[in-house]
Design a protein around this motif. Sequence first.
Motif, PDB file in Angstrom:
ATOM      1  N   SER A  39       0.827  -1.202   0.000  1.00  0.00           N
ATOM      2  CA  SER A  39       0.000   0.000   0.000  1.00  0.00           C
ATOM      3  C   SER A  39       0.865   1.258   0.000  1.00  0.00           C
ATOM      4  CB  SER A  39      -0.993   0.000   1.167  1.00  0.00           C
ATOM      5  OG  SER A  39      -0.343  -0.142   2.395  1.00  0.00           O
ATOM      6  N   LEU A  40       2.064   1.172   0.544  1.00  0.00           N
ATOM      7  CA  LEU A  40       2.981   2.305   0.488  1.00  0.00           C
ATOM      8  C   LEU A  40       3.402   2.580  -0.952  1.00  0.00           C
ATOM      9  CD1 LEU A  40       4.435   4.463   2.034  1.00  0.00           C
ATOM     10  CD2 LEU A  40       6.228   2.832   2.578  1.00  0.00           C
ATOM     11  N   MET A  41       3.617   1.523  -1.733  1.00  0.00           N
ATOM     12  CA  MET A  41       3.924   1.720  -3.151  1.00  0.00           C
ATOM     13  C   MET A  41       2.742   2.358  -3.864  1.00  0.00           C
ATOM     14  SD  MET A  41       6.088  -1.711  -4.131  1.00  0.00           S
ATOM     15  CE  MET A  41       6.043  -1.325  -5.868  1.00  0.00           C
ATOM     16  N   GLU A  42       1.549   1.901  -3.567  1.00  0.00           N
ATOM     17  CA  GLU A  42       0.346   2.488  -4.152  1.00  0.00           C
ATOM     18  C   GLU A  42       0.228   3.965  -3.753  1.00  0.00           C
ATOM     19  OE1 GLU A  42      -3.239   0.203  -3.479  1.00  0.00           O
ATOM     20  OE2 GLU A  42      -2.086  -1.648  -3.587  1.00  0.00           O
ATOM     21  N   PHE A  43       0.548   4.278  -2.507  1.00  0.00           N
ATOM     22  CA  PHE A  43       0.513   5.657  -2.039  1.00  0.00           C
ATOM     23  C   PHE A  43       1.484   6.520  -2.849  1.00  0.00           C
ATOM     24  CE2 PHE A  43       2.397   8.826   0.959  1.00  0.00           C
ATOM     25  CZ  PHE A  43       1.305   9.682   1.026  1.00  0.00           C
ATOM     26  N   VAL A  44       2.708   6.022  -3.062  1.00  0.00           N
ATOM     27  CA  VAL A  44       3.701   6.768  -3.839  1.00  0.00           C
ATOM     28  C   VAL A  44       3.172   7.022  -5.248  1.00  0.00           C
ATOM     29  CG1 VAL A  44       6.012   6.680  -4.868  1.00  0.00           C
ATOM     30  CG2 VAL A  44       5.685   6.045  -2.468  1.00  0.00           C
ATOM     31  N   PHE A  45       2.555   6.016  -5.875  1.00  0.00           N
ATOM     32  CA  PHE A  45       2.001   6.202  -7.218  1.00  0.00           C
ATOM     33  C   PHE A  45       0.897   7.249  -7.216  1.00  0.00           C
ATOM     34  CE2 PHE A  45       3.214   1.525  -8.009  1.00  0.00           C
ATOM     35  CZ  PHE A  45       4.474   1.879  -8.453  1.00  0.00           C
ATOM     36  N   ASN A  46       0.043   7.219  -6.198  1.00  0.00           N
ATOM     37  CA  ASN A  46      -1.030   8.210  -6.091  1.00  0.00           C
ATOM     38  C   ASN A  46      -0.471   9.611  -5.886  1.00  0.00           C
ATOM     39  OD1 ASN A  46      -4.010   7.131  -5.946  1.00  0.00           O
ATOM     40  ND2 ASN A  46      -2.720   5.563  -5.036  1.00  0.00           N
ATOM     41  N   VAL A  47       0.580   9.716  -5.083  1.00  0.00           N
ATOM     42  CA  VAL A  47       1.220  11.019  -4.839  1.00  0.00           C
ATOM     43  C   VAL A  47       1.847  11.537  -6.128  1.00  0.00           C
ATOM     44  CG1 VAL A  47       3.157  12.129  -3.642  1.00  0.00           C
ATOM     45  CG2 VAL A  47       1.568  10.661  -2.374  1.00  0.00           C
ATOM     46  N   GLU A  48       2.509  10.652  -6.867  1.00  0.00           N
ATOM     47  CA  GLU A  48       3.103  11.062  -8.145  1.00  0.00           C
ATOM     48  C   GLU A  48       2.028  11.604  -9.079  1.00  0.00           C
ATOM     49  OE1 GLU A  48       6.991   8.177  -8.582  1.00  0.00           O
ATOM     50  OE2 GLU A  48       5.058   7.396  -9.269  1.00  0.00           O
ATOM     51  N   ASP A  49       0.889  10.936  -9.133  1.00  0.00           N
ATOM     52  CA  ASP A  49      -0.211  11.399  -9.975  1.00  0.00           C
ATOM     53  C   ASP A  49      -0.768  12.738  -9.483  1.00  0.00           C
ATOM     54  OD1 ASP A  49       0.048   9.164 -11.575  1.00  0.00           O
ATOM     55  OD2 ASP A  49      -1.650   8.095 -10.664  1.00  0.00           O
ATOM     56  N   ALA A  50      -0.926  12.880  -8.173  1.00  0.00           N
ATOM     57  CA  ALA A  50      -1.489  14.108  -7.615  1.00  0.00           C
ATOM     58  C   ALA A  50      -0.604  15.319  -7.877  1.00  0.00           C
ATOM     59  CB  ALA A  50      -1.721  13.940  -6.107  1.00  0.00           C
ATOM     60  N   PHE A  51       0.714  15.106  -7.867  1.00  0.00           N
ATOM     61  CA  PHE A  51       1.647  16.219  -8.042  1.00  0.00           C
ATOM     62  C   PHE A  51       2.251  16.267  -9.446  1.00  0.00           C
ATOM     63  CE2 PHE A  51       1.449  15.781  -3.456  1.00  0.00           C
ATOM     64  CZ  PHE A  51       1.366  17.104  -3.055  1.00  0.00           C
ATOM     65  N   HIS A  52       1.843  15.343 -10.310  1.00  0.00           N
ATOM     66  CA  HIS A  52       2.334  15.298 -11.691  1.00  0.00           C
ATOM     67  C   HIS A  52       3.856  15.272 -11.751  1.00  0.00           C
ATOM     68  CE1 HIS A  52      -1.793  16.055 -12.805  1.00  0.00           C
ATOM     69  NE2 HIS A  52      -1.787  17.099 -12.011  1.00  0.00           N
ATOM     70  N   LEU A  53       4.435  14.324 -11.007  1.00  0.00           N
ATOM     71  CA  LEU A  53       5.886  14.150 -11.013  1.00  0.00           C
ATOM     72  C   LEU A  53       6.224  12.707 -10.752  1.00  0.00           C
ATOM     73  CD1 LEU A  53       6.555  13.869  -7.751  1.00  0.00           C
ATOM     74  CD2 LEU A  53       6.511  16.329  -7.849  1.00  0.00           C
ATOM     75  N   ARG A  54       7.470  12.362 -10.980  1.00  0.00           N
ATOM     76  CA  ARG A  54       7.967  11.023 -10.673  1.00  0.00           C
ATOM     77  C   ARG A  54       8.981  11.132  -9.553  1.00  0.00           C
ATOM     78  NH1 ARG A  54       4.016   9.209 -11.642  1.00  0.00           N
ATOM     79  NH2 ARG A  54       3.234   8.822 -13.697  1.00  0.00           N
ATOM     80  N   ILE A  55       8.844  10.276  -8.562  1.00  0.00           N
ATOM     81  CA  ILE A  55       9.732  10.291  -7.408  1.00  0.00           C
ATOM     82  C   ILE A  55      10.761   9.179  -7.578  1.00  0.00           C
ATOM     83  CG2 ILE A  55       9.901  10.071  -4.909  1.00  0.00           C
ATOM     84  CD1 ILE A  55       6.933  10.974  -4.791  1.00  0.00           C
ATOM     85  N   PRO A  56      12.034   9.529  -7.746  1.00  0.00           N
ATOM     86  CA  PRO A  56      13.066   8.499  -7.866  1.00  0.00           C
ATOM     87  C   PRO A  56      13.114   7.632  -6.602  1.00  0.00           C
ATOM     88  CG  PRO A  56      13.943  10.654  -8.453  1.00  0.00           C
ATOM     89  CD  PRO A  56      12.589  10.875  -7.858  1.00  0.00           C
ATOM     90  N   GLU A  57      13.345   6.338  -6.790  1.00  0.00           N
ATOM     91  CA  GLU A  57      13.343   5.407  -5.672  1.00  0.00           C
ATOM     92  C   GLU A  57      14.419   5.727  -4.634  1.00  0.00           C
ATOM     93  OE1 GLU A  57      13.836   0.842  -5.705  1.00  0.00           O
ATOM     94  OE2 GLU A  57      11.968   1.277  -6.768  1.00  0.00           O
ATOM     95  N   ASP A  58      15.518   6.360  -5.071  1.00  0.00           N
ATOM     96  CA  ASP A  58      16.561   6.689  -4.100  1.00  0.00           C
ATOM     97  C   ASP A  58      16.134   7.825  -3.170  1.00  0.00           C
ATOM     98  OD1 ASP A  58      16.757   8.402  -6.382  1.00  0.00           O
ATOM     99  OD2 ASP A  58      18.788   8.974  -5.776  1.00  0.00           O
ATOM    100  N   LEU A  59      15.094   8.579  -3.555  1.00  0.00           N
ATOM    101  CA  LEU A  59      14.586   9.643  -2.679  1.00  0.00           C
ATOM    102  C   LEU A  59      13.471   9.152  -1.760  1.00  0.00           C
ATOM    103  CD1 LEU A  59      14.426  12.702  -5.108  1.00  0.00           C
ATOM    104  CD2 LEU A  59      16.187  12.147  -3.418  1.00  0.00           C
TER     105      LEU A  59
END
Length: 91
Positions: A39-59
């Motif tokens: 669910s944390l991975m799903e949260f990251v995907f939802n956040v990326e969509d909400a902010f229109h960006l991609r979050i590198p895994e190292d961050l």
Amino acid sequence: MHTDTYTTLCSVLEQKFHVDPARLSPSICLEEIGLDSLSLMEFVFNVEDAFHLRIPEDLLDPRQGGITLQHVCEVIEGLQAGSTTGAGAGT
């Protein structure tokens, strides 16, 4: 930490993951509100969509423990600051 960023994160957690808003605070670990690694991975995907960006895994690695809402805010704001100065990653 910007209020708008935090508010958007809380909204994602409330709407998509049915988290009680009374449980949310900047310092809370996402595991404490019931997000497991999937669910944390799903949260990251939802956040990326909400902010229109991609979050590198190292961050922000969804497999790492102890991620707080404040940390997620800082990552997003750092990426936004980088993209507004032309230093953002190309996709």
